[in-house]
Write a protein that holds these residues in place. Structure first.
Motif, PDB file in Angstrom:
ATOM      1  N   ASN A 183       0.793  -1.228   0.000  1.00 34.60           N
ATOM      2  CA  ASN A 183       0.000   0.000   0.000  1.00 34.60           C
ATOM      3  C   ASN A 183       0.828   1.283   0.000  1.00 34.60           C
ATOM      4  OD1 ASN A 183      -2.634  -1.197   0.055  1.00 34.60           O
ATOM      5  ND2 ASN A 183      -2.276  -1.756   2.188  1.00 34.60           N
ATOM      6  N   CYS A 302      -3.087   3.742   3.812  1.00 29.55           N
ATOM      7  CA  CYS A 302      -1.938   2.951   4.288  1.00 29.55           C
ATOM      8  C   CYS A 302      -1.983   2.804   5.801  1.00 29.55           C
ATOM      9  CB  CYS A 302      -0.624   3.626   3.902  1.00 29.55           C
ATOM     10  SG  CYS A 302      -0.150   3.493   2.189  1.00 29.55           S
ATOM     11  N   SER A 305      -4.490   0.419   7.041  1.00 31.11           N
ATOM     12  CA  SER A 305      -4.035  -0.963   6.841  1.00 31.11           C
ATOM     13  C   SER A 305      -3.115  -1.391   7.975  1.00 31.11           C
ATOM     14  CB  SER A 305      -3.320  -1.064   5.494  1.00 31.11           C
ATOM     15  OG  SER A 305      -2.784  -2.354   5.310  1.00 31.11           O
TER      16      SER A 305
END
Length: 310
Positions: A183, A302, A305
């Motif tokens: 990512n 990001c 995540s």
């Protein structure tokens, strides 16, 4: 050369190359190596191999095998534990998450109780998650624990830009930021060629970069290495050694690392790959680069995540 004491936890492919690189470059002269009990034979072999080479070095190197408790006096510890075989057949560093979280849980408190108050540089994957967990366990001053993060991916990005532009990578400023994984992003706003923005350079040269493709190459290049020999070793070892050098010589270099965010980029309580000033005290300041609205969204994705993995 004055004493500079380094500990390495985990002597697999990467840890062994970190040892060799630091010894070869004269960045440390006193090492303690630690690994799992069943790997003591490999520790002995790696130690002997490096010691055999020291006759050809212009400096003295002392290497001993120890336990976690022997790391309390180290100036820098490189955490390189991992189960690299777990990545086979995948395309994600998350496959090492279970092994590495259990590993650091087994020795993190022991390391804290050793009195260690130096700098810890984490290589183990997933880098941002493991670095955060190590920082929580050790409870050291902010910045004294950080990870290699997107440093190697950034180097790969600059090499791709060099190939496409014909300009030396040393004249290019660029960063991969976010999660050290699939990512991460390469914000166009952070790319410049000796002061010329990406847009101005394209205009001056009459070229057009395919930034999404270059970004993809930078993120996925490591898998070319891994899928060909089922490990990565040289480049990440040099990445770690460079960070040790910045700490040892208080270079205050601006480099991408997995750094703690406490309000920077509007994120908190995470370790994420961003540029930071690295010197004697570890991370001395996180650098906030300007991001477009679309890159801000991608960066925050990001971070979400990473939170999910934590």
């Amino acid at each position: 050369m004055s004493d500079f004491k380094v500990g390495i936890i985990g002597l697999g492919h990467v840890g062994a190359h970190v040892l060799y690189t630091l010894a070869l470059q004269g960045l440390a002269d006193d090492f303690v190596l630690v690994d799992l009990e069943e790997k003591k034979g490999k520790l002995t072999a790696e130690r002997q191999d490096i010691l055999d080479s020291t006759e050809f070095l212009p400096h003295r190197v002392n290497i001993r095998i120890g336990e976690i408790e022997d790391l309390g006096d180290r100036d820098v510890i490189v955490n390189a534990v991992g189960d690299i075989a777990a990545l086979k057949g995948s395309n994600t560093r998350l496959m090492e998450l279970e092994f590495n979280t259990k590993a650091i849980a087994s020795y993190g408190t022991r390391l804290k109780n050793s009195g260690f108050n130096g700098i810890l540089i984490n290589i183990s994957n997933p880098c941002d998650v493991i670095t955060k967990k190590l920082s929580d366990i050790l409870s050291l001053e902010k910045g004294r624990v950080f990870g290699t993060g997107t440093g190697l991916d950034t180097a790969r990005l600059k090499l791709r830009l060099q190939e496409k532009s014909g300009v030396s990578a040393e004249s290019i400023t660029a960063y991969m930021i976010g999660e050290h994984g699939s990512n991460q992003i390469a914000p166009a706003s952070a790319i410049s060629f000796n002061g010329l923005s990406l847009f101005d350079f394209e205009k001056a040269k009459g070229i057009k970069f395919d930034l999404p493709e270059i970004e993809k190459d930078a993120k996925e290049g490591g898998w070319i290495t891994y899928n060909g020999k089922f490990c990565t070793e040289y480049a990440i070892a040099l990445t770690a050694a460079r960070l040790v050098r910045f700490v040892r010589y208080d270079e205050k270099a601006i480099v991408p690392v997995s750094a703690p965010l406490e309000g920077e980029y509007d994120e908190n309580e995470l370790f994420v790959g961003v540029p930071a000033i690295v010197g004697r005290n570890g991370i001395e300041k996180v650098i906030e680069i300007p991001l477009s609205e679309s890159d801000k969204k991608r960066f925050h994705d990001c971070c979400e995540s990473i939170r999910a993995n934590l």
